[in-house]
Design an enzyme around this catalytic site. Structure first.
Site, PDB file in Angstrom:
ATOM      1  N   CYS A  45      49.895  40.294  40.691  1.00  0.00           N
ATOM      2  CA  CYS A  45      49.464  39.838  42.009  1.00  0.00           C
ATOM      3  C   CYS A  45      48.463  38.701  41.798  1.00  0.00           C
ATOM      4  O   CYS A  45      47.503  38.854  41.036  1.00  0.00           O
ATOM      5  CB  CYS A  45      48.820  40.982  42.783  1.00  0.00           C
ATOM      6  SG  CYS A  45      48.065  40.444  44.341  1.00  0.00           S
TER       7      CYS A  45
ATOM      8  N   ASP B  78      52.794  43.975  39.474  1.00  0.00           N
ATOM      9  CA  ASP B  78      53.866  44.151  40.453  1.00  0.00           C
ATOM     10  C   ASP B  78      55.153  44.386  39.668  1.00  0.00           C
ATOM     11  O   ASP B  78      55.350  43.810  38.596  1.00  0.00           O
ATOM     12  CB  ASP B  78      54.025  42.903  41.326  1.00  0.00           C
ATOM     13  CG  ASP B  78      52.895  42.742  42.329  1.00  0.00           C
ATOM     14  OD1 ASP B  78      52.426  43.758  42.863  1.00  0.00           O
ATOM     15  OD2 ASP B  78      52.493  41.596  42.581  1.00  0.00           O
TER      16      ASP B  78
END
EC number: 1.7.1.13
Length: 158
Positions: A56, A63
């Site tokens: 992120c 992620d």
């Protein structure tokens, strides 16, 4: 079928068959391509990447996504080891889900010039919201069989 020489399908510049340091970033990662021996045939090649990771750009948290890349090759095929290294370079790269997914599709399109390409990025939930991102180059070539990407919508425990 004519016998092919191994030298026609390899190049001294390929990463395949060599020990290669992981790239520092997607921008510096090298994508190798090889000539498509079936250039005059419309067919689909699929890469499934069930454990794609990036960061992120705001929080630095990891992620995770399941990527499916479908393409109808033109003059070139993407060499799979270089694709693996390119995708792994996102592991420490900060970008939003949409940017990662579309950037991968655009980079592949620029490098291998496919007749058609699509990418589905099925991102696992962060903050309770799964994000699915889809991008393609244009119309599907007539008569090309493209199976469903096979990734079910996220349901959690429902």
């Amino acid at each position: 079928m004519a016998k092919r020489s191994n030298t026609t399908m390899t190049s001294a510049g390929l990463q395949l068959g060599r020990e290669v340091a992981p790239p520092d970033s997607p921008e510096t990662a090298k994508l190798d391509r090889v000539p498509n021996p079936q250039r005059d045939t419309d067919y689909l090649a699929r890469f499934t990447v069930p454990e794609f990771t990036s960061l992120c750009p705001v929080t630095g948290q990891p992620d995770f996504a399941h990527l499916v890349i479908d393409y109808a090759p033109g003059p070139w095929l993407v060499e799979s080891k270089s694709l693996k290294l390119y995708l792994a370079s996102f592991r420490n790269h900060g970008a939003f889900h949409e940017d990662c997914t579309v950037a991968i599709g655009k980079r592949l399109t620029a490098e291998i010039k496919p007749k058609w390409l699509r990418i589905g990025g099925y991102w696992y939930p962060r903050g309770g919201i799964p994000i699915d991102v889809f991008w393609q180059t244009g119309r599907l070539p007539k008569g090309l069989w493209v199976p469903d990407q096979g990734v079910a919508p996220y349901r959690g425990r429902g």
